[in-house]
Write an enzyme that holds these catalytic residues in place. Structure first.
Site, short mmCIF file in Angstrom:
data_model
loop_
_atom_site.label_atom_id
_atom_site.label_comp_id
_atom_site.label_asym_id
_atom_site.label_seq_id
_atom_site.Cartn_x
_atom_site.Cartn_y
_atom_site.Cartn_z
N ARG A 177 0.83 -1.21 0.00
CA ARG A 177 0.00 0.00 0.00
C ARG A 177 0.87 1.26 0.00
O ARG A 177 0.57 2.24 0.70
CB ARG A 177 -0.94 0.02 1.22
CG ARG A 177 -2.01 -1.03 1.22
CD ARG A 177 -2.99 -0.84 0.06
NE ARG A 177 -4.15 -1.68 0.24
CZ ARG A 177 -4.19 -2.98 -0.10
NH1 ARG A 177 -3.14 -3.55 -0.66
NH2 ARG A 177 -5.29 -3.68 0.09
N SER A 251 -10.59 -0.43 3.48
CA SER A 251 -9.79 -0.54 4.71
C SER A 251 -9.33 0.84 5.14
O SER A 251 -8.71 1.56 4.36
CB SER A 251 -8.55 -1.40 4.46
OG SER A 251 -8.91 -2.68 4.03
N GLU A 347 -4.63 4.04 6.11
CA GLU A 347 -4.46 3.82 4.68
C GLU A 347 -5.15 4.97 3.92
O GLU A 347 -4.69 5.42 2.88
CB GLU A 347 -5.07 2.47 4.27
CG GLU A 347 -4.83 2.17 2.80
CD GLU A 347 -5.57 0.94 2.29
OE1 GLU A 347 -5.67 -0.06 3.01
OE2 GLU A 347 -6.06 1.00 1.17
N1 EPU Z 1 -10.74 -10.53 10.44
C1 EPU Z 1 -11.17 -10.31 11.73
N2 EPU Z 1 -12.23 -9.48 11.93
C2 EPU Z 1 -12.87 -8.86 10.91
C3 EPU Z 1 -12.44 -9.09 9.58
C4 EPU Z 1 -11.36 -9.93 9.37
O1 EPU Z 1 -10.64 -10.85 12.70
O2 EPU Z 1 -13.80 -8.09 11.17
C5 EPU Z 1 -9.60 -11.40 10.21
C6 EPU Z 1 -9.98 -12.55 9.29
O3 EPU Z 1 -10.36 -13.64 10.05
C7 EPU Z 1 -8.75 -12.82 8.50
C8 EPU Z 1 -7.98 -11.51 8.55
O4 EPU Z 1 -8.60 -10.68 9.50
O5 EPU Z 1 -7.96 -13.79 9.12
C9 EPU Z 1 -7.85 -10.84 7.19
O6 EPU Z 1 -9.14 -10.44 6.74
P1 EPU Z 1 -9.48 -10.17 5.20
O7 EPU Z 1 -9.14 -11.37 4.41
O8 EPU Z 1 -10.87 -9.66 5.14
O9 EPU Z 1 -8.45 -9.07 4.73
P2 EPU Z 1 -7.87 -7.76 5.41
O10 EPU Z 1 -6.46 -8.03 5.81
O11 EPU Z 1 -8.76 -7.23 6.47
C10 EPU Z 1 -6.87 -6.87 3.17
C11 EPU Z 1 -6.85 -5.59 2.39
C12 EPU Z 1 -8.16 -5.43 1.62
C13 EPU Z 1 -8.33 -6.61 0.69
C14 EPU Z 1 -8.32 -7.89 1.50
C15 EPU Z 1 -8.37 -9.13 0.65
C16 EPU Z 1 -5.41 -4.05 3.61
C17 EPU Z 1 -5.33 -2.85 4.48
N3 EPU Z 1 -6.64 -4.46 3.27
O12 EPU Z 1 -7.87 -6.75 4.16
O13 EPU Z 1 -8.05 -4.25 0.85
O14 EPU Z 1 -9.54 -6.51 -0.04
O15 EPU Z 1 -7.09 -7.96 2.29
O16 EPU Z 1 -7.15 -9.35 0.04
O17 EPU Z 1 -4.38 -4.61 3.24
C18 EPU Z 1 -8.46 -1.89 0.96
O18 EPU Z 1 -7.24 -1.74 0.90
O19 EPU Z 1 -9.24 -0.90 1.00
C19 EPU Z 1 -9.01 -3.23 1.00
C20 EPU Z 1 -10.31 -3.47 1.16
#
Ligand code: EPU
Length: 351
Positions: A177, A251, A347
């Site tokens: 990012r 995010s 972000e």
């Molecule tokens: N999780 C929680 N609580 C929640 C949501 C998720 O504990 O409310 C845990 C899940 O269990 C999982 C982990 O967090 O183990 C990761 O969750 P998720 O796969 O939803 O991805 P993220 O790390 O929260 C990132 C990107 C997203 C992207 C997704 C999918 C960043 C800051 N965000 O989110 O990007 O869509 O991975 O690859 O890196 C964005 O940048 O705006 C964005 C939406």
């Protein structure tokens, strides 16, 4: 196939609005007024802002689709909205294609264009809100793919020097990012086109567990660009709020990258904490999990809140102000810091 010349010159002058509401131009849907507002449809129009001293004394803010910004005050200067369109094939071989795409093209429509033409590389990035010009700035990424993998070159207009700069992939200094556009060139450029290098022989990336599960649920027997983008669309539609219905900017924070030592210490105390290898021998911790552990998931205060299905997404249920959303974000940062010793980094850009 659409085959337009990117940034074709037009004789008419750039239209200029005064005291213009930005509510429709940011996906949080918060109110902010721009002193001046101008849509930019052609690179040549940017040369016009070099004329006259007015802009020299004012801040200039470049806006794409406003999907990664939180306005907490008015803009006492000029807002330039990138509306430079066009997708052109620059070069093509039996294996690859190079596309030059106007910075004002909608990102998801561009992804669907690639899927429809069997150009592989961006299918995992379906349904990410925003414009093509914004995609290199924060090196957008999702479901195991980052846009840096397919960017060949970026063309950007320097708003102070009034000339076009070209950045190779290496010049962009991409990170998680992150890019040079967030640092040395922050606020100084408008990205007018991006050249993408895409493959005609897909290498499907299904390493992300949620994506594999979704493909299984869909009963997909044979992978294709269509099925992958469809699976991503389904996951995103289920987990992330549609900005057209509930204001948000995806995010709000980055997933923090911590040292191995800090990770080991945290893992001892919190064995279920989700984490993945990060950059430069760090571990990337799921910020959504940290926020959820602090009790914020689904929290609402007035019209500002934390999304009920994704704790990393802050939302505007209707009439929240940018200040209210920022105040909520600050309190989340504080509580995560107190509990885990990790300072979350935003972000989303705050104006
Ligand atoms: N999780 C929680 N609580 C929640 C949501 C998720 O504990 O409310 C845990 C899940 O269990 C999982 C982990 O967090 O183990 C990761 O969750 P998720 O796969 O939803 O991805 P993220 O790390 O929260 C990132 C990107 C997203 C992207 C997704 C999918 C960043 C800051 N965000 O989110 O990007 O869509 O991975 O690859 O890196 C964005 O940048 O705006 C964005 C939406």
């Amino acid at each position: 196939m659409v085959n337009l010349q990117v940034g074709k010159p037009q004789p008419d002058l750039m239209p200029l609005e005064e005291n213009y509401s930005l509510k429709r131009h940011n996906t949080f849907g918060v109110e902010a007024i721009a002193r001046y507002f101008a849509p930019v449809r052609h690179v040549e129009e940017l040369a016009e802002i070099a004329i006259g001293d007015l802009w020299k004394s004012m801040p200039v803010l470049v806006l794409g689709e406003g999907s990664n910004i939180l306005f907490t005050r008015d803009v006492g200067g000029l807002v330039l909205k990138n509306e430079i369109k066009g997708i052109a094939v620059m070069r093509e071989t039996a294996d690859e294609v190079w596309l030059k795409v106007g910075g004002g093209e909608n990102w998801h429509q561009f992804v669907m264009f690639c899927v429809g033409n069997h150009y592989a590389g961006v299918e995992n990035l379906a349904l990410i809100p925003g414009s093509v010009g914004a995609s290199p700035v924060q090196n957008i990424g999702a479901y195991g793919v980052e846009v840096k993998e397919v960017i060949e070159e970026v063309g950007a207009w320097h708003l102070e020097q009034h000339d076009l700069m070209r950045f190779s992939n290496a010049d962009c200094a991409f990170g998680y990012r992150d890019s040079v556009f967030k640092h040395a060139y922050r606020g100084k450029l408008m990205i007018v086109w991006v050249v993408f290098r895409l493959s005609k022989h897909p290498r499907f990336r299904t390493g992300y567990a949620a994506l594999r599960e979704e493909l299984e649920r869909m009963g997909v027997k044979e992978l294709s660009l269509e099925t992958i983008s469809e699976a991503v669309i389904r996951i995103r539609s289920r987990k992330l709020p549609d900005p057209a219905k509930i204001g948000n900017a995806g995010s709000f924070f980055k997933n923090p990258q911590v040292s191995m030592a800090q990770y080991e210490a945290l893992k001892q105390r919190y064995p279920t904490m989700p984490a993945y290898p990060g950059e430069h021998e760090t571990m990337k911790i799921a910020a959504a999990w940290l926020i959820e552990q602090c009790g914020w998931k689904g929290y609402r205060e007035g019209d500002a809140g934390v999304h009920q299905h994704q704790a990393l997404v802050l939302v505007n249920y209707g009439k929240a102000t940018g200040q209210q959303i920022l105040s909520l974000a600050n309190r989340i940062q504080q509580s995560v810091y107190e509990r885990f010793g990790i300072m979350l980094e935003r972000e989303v850009n705050v104006w």
